[in-house]
Design a protein around this motif. Structure first.
Motif, PDB file in Angstrom:
ATOM      1  N   LEU A 173     -20.911  -6.290  36.491  1.00  0.00           N
ATOM      2  CA  LEU A 173     -21.809  -5.682  35.506  1.00  0.00           C
ATOM      3  C   LEU A 173     -23.115  -5.271  36.180  1.00  0.00           C
ATOM      4  CD1 LEU A 173     -22.357  -4.812  32.634  1.00  0.00           C
ATOM      5  CD2 LEU A 173     -23.190  -7.127  32.139  1.00  0.00           C
ATOM      6  N   TYR A 174     -23.209  -3.989  36.462  1.00  0.00           N
ATOM      7  CA  TYR A 174     -24.322  -3.381  37.199  1.00  0.00           C
ATOM      8  C   TYR A 174     -25.194  -2.678  36.162  1.00  0.00           C
ATOM      9  CZ  TYR A 174     -26.187  -0.406  41.088  1.00  0.00           C
ATOM     10  OH  TYR A 174     -26.962   0.249  42.009  1.00  0.00           O
ATOM     11  N   VAL A 175     -26.384  -3.204  35.939  1.00  0.00           N
ATOM     12  CA  VAL A 175     -27.266  -2.668  34.899  1.00  0.00           C
ATOM     13  C   VAL A 175     -28.377  -1.836  35.527  1.00  0.00           C
ATOM     14  CG1 VAL A 175     -28.868  -3.235  33.027  1.00  0.00           C
ATOM     15  CG2 VAL A 175     -26.758  -4.562  33.317  1.00  0.00           C
ATOM     16  N   VAL A 176     -28.526  -0.608  35.024  1.00  0.00           N
ATOM     17  CA  VAL A 176     -29.517   0.341  35.531  1.00  0.00           C
ATOM     18  C   VAL A 176     -30.594   0.553  34.474  1.00  0.00           C
ATOM     19  CG1 VAL A 176     -29.881   2.669  36.455  1.00  0.00           C
ATOM     20  CG2 VAL A 176     -27.673   1.512  36.811  1.00  0.00           C
ATOM     21  N   THR A 177     -31.862   0.366  34.848  1.00  0.00           N
ATOM     22  CA  THR A 177     -32.928   0.597  33.884  1.00  0.00           C
ATOM     23  C   THR A 177     -33.213   2.089  33.744  1.00  0.00           C
ATOM     24  OG1 THR A 177     -34.708   0.449  35.519  1.00  0.00           O
ATOM     25  CG2 THR A 177     -34.048  -1.590  34.427  1.00  0.00           C
ATOM     26  N   ASP A 178     -33.915   2.431  32.698  1.00  0.00           N
ATOM     27  CA  ASP A 178     -34.298   3.820  32.456  1.00  0.00           C
ATOM     28  C   ASP A 178     -35.601   3.790  31.676  1.00  0.00           C
ATOM     29  OD1 ASP A 178     -34.497   6.376  30.867  1.00  0.00           O
ATOM     30  OD2 ASP A 178     -32.743   6.855  32.077  1.00  0.00           O
ATOM     31  N   ASP A 179     -36.657   4.397  32.233  1.00  0.00           N
ATOM     32  CA  ASP A 179     -37.966   4.270  31.598  1.00  0.00           C
ATOM     33  C   ASP A 179     -38.038   4.943  30.230  1.00  0.00           C
ATOM     34  OD1 ASP A 179     -37.756   6.716  32.894  1.00  0.00           O
ATOM     35  OD2 ASP A 179     -39.578   6.482  34.078  1.00  0.00           O
TER      36      ASP A 179
ATOM     37  N   GLY B 117     -27.839 -12.387  30.219  1.00  0.00           N
ATOM     38  CA  GLY B 117     -26.567 -12.078  29.568  1.00  0.00           C
ATOM     39  C   GLY B 117     -25.400 -11.907  30.522  1.00  0.00           C
ATOM     40  N   GLY B 118     -25.680 -11.940  31.832  1.00  0.00           N
ATOM     41  CA  GLY B 118     -24.582 -11.876  32.788  1.00  0.00           C
ATOM     42  C   GLY B 118     -24.559 -10.685  33.713  1.00  0.00           C
ATOM     43  N   ALA B 119     -25.630  -9.885  33.766  1.00  0.00           N
ATOM     44  CA  ALA B 119     -25.679  -8.785  34.737  1.00  0.00           C
ATOM     45  C   ALA B 119     -25.547  -9.362  36.146  1.00  0.00           C
ATOM     46  CB  ALA B 119     -26.988  -8.017  34.611  1.00  0.00           C
ATOM     47  N   THR B 120     -24.737  -8.724  36.973  1.00  0.00           N
ATOM     48  CA  THR B 120     -24.486  -9.243  38.325  1.00  0.00           C
ATOM     49  C   THR B 120     -25.208  -8.461  39.415  1.00  0.00           C
ATOM     50  OG1 THR B 120     -22.460  -7.910  38.465  1.00  0.00           O
ATOM     51  CG2 THR B 120     -22.227 -10.185  37.678  1.00  0.00           C
ATOM     52  N   VAL B 121     -25.614  -7.223  39.107  1.00  0.00           N
ATOM     53  CA  VAL B 121     -26.421  -6.385  40.001  1.00  0.00           C
ATOM     54  C   VAL B 121     -27.358  -5.587  39.103  1.00  0.00           C
ATOM     55  CG1 VAL B 121     -26.417  -4.540  41.750  1.00  0.00           C
ATOM     56  CG2 VAL B 121     -24.493  -6.132  41.626  1.00  0.00           C
TER      57      VAL B 121
ATOM     58  N   ALA C  98     -30.851   0.067  26.086  1.00  0.00           N
ATOM     59  CA  ALA C  98     -31.317   0.550  24.784  1.00  0.00           C
ATOM     60  C   ALA C  98     -30.929  -0.378  23.633  1.00  0.00           C
ATOM     61  CB  ALA C  98     -30.764   1.952  24.522  1.00  0.00           C
ATOM     62  N   ALA C  99     -30.222  -1.453  23.931  1.00  0.00           N
ATOM     63  CA  ALA C  99     -29.774  -2.368  22.872  1.00  0.00           C
ATOM     64  C   ALA C  99     -30.953  -3.148  22.294  1.00  0.00           C
ATOM     65  CB  ALA C  99     -28.733  -3.335  23.426  1.00  0.00           C
ATOM     66  N   ASP C 100     -30.879  -3.442  20.998  1.00  0.00           N
ATOM     67  CA  ASP C 100     -31.912  -4.269  20.377  1.00  0.00           C
ATOM     68  C   ASP C 100     -31.898  -5.667  20.989  1.00  0.00           C
ATOM     69  OD1 ASP C 100     -32.761  -2.229  18.696  1.00  0.00           O
ATOM     70  OD2 ASP C 100     -31.338  -2.764  17.114  1.00  0.00           O
ATOM     71  N   ASP C 101     -30.703  -6.187  21.230  1.00  0.00           N
ATOM     72  CA  ASP C 101     -30.539  -7.494  21.859  1.00  0.00           C
ATOM     73  C   ASP C 101     -29.876  -7.276  23.215  1.00  0.00           C
ATOM     74  OD1 ASP C 101     -29.820 -10.056  22.687  1.00  0.00           O
ATOM     75  OD2 ASP C 101     -29.463 -10.761  20.643  1.00  0.00           O
TER      76      ASP C 101
ATOM     77  N   ALA D 162     -25.319  -7.375  27.135  1.00  0.00           N
ATOM     78  CA  ALA D 162     -24.840  -7.668  28.487  1.00  0.00           C
ATOM     79  C   ALA D 162     -23.740  -8.724  28.449  1.00  0.00           C
ATOM     80  CB  ALA D 162     -25.998  -8.147  29.363  1.00  0.00           C
ATOM     81  N   ARG D 163     -23.905  -9.722  27.617  1.00  0.00           N
ATOM     82  CA  ARG D 163     -22.908 -10.796  27.531  1.00  0.00           C
ATOM     83  C   ARG D 163     -21.557 -10.257  27.060  1.00  0.00           C
ATOM     84  NH1 ARG D 163     -25.675 -14.217  24.495  1.00  0.00           N
ATOM     85  NH2 ARG D 163     -26.551 -15.321  26.292  1.00  0.00           N
ATOM     86  N   GLN D 164     -21.575  -9.363  26.088  1.00  0.00           N
ATOM     87  CA  GLN D 164     -20.326  -8.782  25.574  1.00  0.00           C
ATOM     88  C   GLN D 164     -19.621  -7.976  26.650  1.00  0.00           C
ATOM     89  OE1 GLN D 164     -21.555  -6.550  22.146  1.00  0.00           O
ATOM     90  NE2 GLN D 164     -21.942  -8.362  20.885  1.00  0.00           N
ATOM     91  N   LEU D 165     -20.373  -7.164  27.371  1.00  0.00           N
ATOM     92  CA  LEU D 165     -19.765  -6.348  28.428  1.00  0.00           C
ATOM     93  C   LEU D 165     -19.258  -7.209  29.570  1.00  0.00           C
ATOM     94  CD1 LEU D 165     -22.278  -3.374  28.460  1.00  0.00           C
ATOM     95  CD2 LEU D 165     -19.814  -3.187  28.082  1.00  0.00           C
ATOM     96  N   ARG D 166     -20.012  -8.210  29.952  1.00  0.00           N
ATOM     97  CA  ARG D 166     -19.588  -9.107  31.029  1.00  0.00           C
ATOM     98  C   ARG D 166     -18.271  -9.784  30.652  1.00  0.00           C
ATOM     99  NH1 ARG D 166     -21.976 -12.600  35.009  1.00  0.00           N
ATOM    100  NH2 ARG D 166     -20.270 -13.929  35.741  1.00  0.00           N
ATOM    101  N   ALA D 167     -18.147 -10.202  29.402  1.00  0.00           N
ATOM    102  CA  ALA D 167     -16.907 -10.853  28.953  1.00  0.00           C
ATOM    103  C   ALA D 167     -15.734  -9.885  29.005  1.00  0.00           C
ATOM    104  CB  ALA D 167     -17.086 -11.399  27.543  1.00  0.00           C
TER     105      ALA D 167
END
Length: 216
Positions: free
Chosen positions: A11-17, A35-39, A193-196, A201-206
């Motif tokens: 789970l590779y999470v990219v920020t966006d301003d 939530g489980g992001a790995t990178v 962009a998620a409220d939570d 992240a936890r849902q996607l990681r699972a």
């Protein structure tokens, strides 16, 4: 074995301003890591260099504390200034071979939209690929047309270095993307962009973990 092969790319999470909704990059990535992001990757297309260095330094401190690989998008100077773990370049950014020489043994990620681009990136020294967009995405207005799962599978068959798929990936399609044989998914809006953020992240990681475990 290369360092890239030892990294958990699930789970590779990219920020966006643009998508932060008033939150800081650090707040969002701290929640994503919980939530489980790995990178994680810092991407700020509208910030000044001074602001980028300050924000990236805060993220460097966070990722050192949590043990998560930290990548900077596009900007080799910022990545080197804060001693990030690596940099990710696109097809219109600095040439891959030149980036490889400048960053030494740091991680080098390259965006690829076709098998030809993927093969060239590997030849020029990429450690991992961000392949896509898999599906249509509004996150990048200048994004290439979606390549789809079929082309993703074809690239996977010919490329041996780690691949993370990107572009329009969310809870509804993440499992299908992982079944194409990639090492992980890269997401922007589905988490940032998620409220939570932590829950997203936890849902996607699972989801990706279940597919990966079945494939073993």
């Amino acid at each position: 074995m290369s360092v890239a092969r030892t990294i958990d790319w699930r789970l590779y999470v990219v920020t966006d301003d643009v998508l932060l909704q008033g939150r800081s990059h650090r707040e969002v990535l701290e929640a994503a890591i919980a939530g489980g992001a790995t990178v994680v990757q810092y991407r700020a297309k509208h910030a000044s260099t001074r602001q980028m260095v300050a924000e990236a330094q805060a993220l460097r401190d966070l990722t050192r504390r949590t043990g998560i690989p930290f990548i900077v998008n596009d900007r080799l100077d910022v990545a080197l200034a804060v001693d990030a773990d690596g940099v990710h370049v696109g097809q219109d950014d600095m040439p891959v071979a030149l980036a490889r020489r400048l960053i030494g043994d740091k991680l080098l990620g390259v965006s690829a939209h076709s098998l030809h681009q993927a093969t060239k990136a590997v030849q020029d020294g990429a450690d991992y690929l961000g392949v896509g967009p898999i599906f249509a995405t509004a996150t990048k207005p200048d994004a290439e047309p979606p390549i789809g799962l079929g082309e993703l599978r074809r690239i996977r068959q010919h490329i041996s270095i780690p691949i993370v798929a990107i572009g329009g990936i969310n809870q509804a399609n993440a499992a299908d993307v992982m079944r194409a044989g990639v090492d992980g998914i890269a997401v922007v809006s589905a988490v940032v962009a998620a409220d939570d953020v932590t829950a997203a992240a936890r849902q996607l990681r699972a989801l990706v973990s279940v597919v990966q475990e079945k494939a073993l």
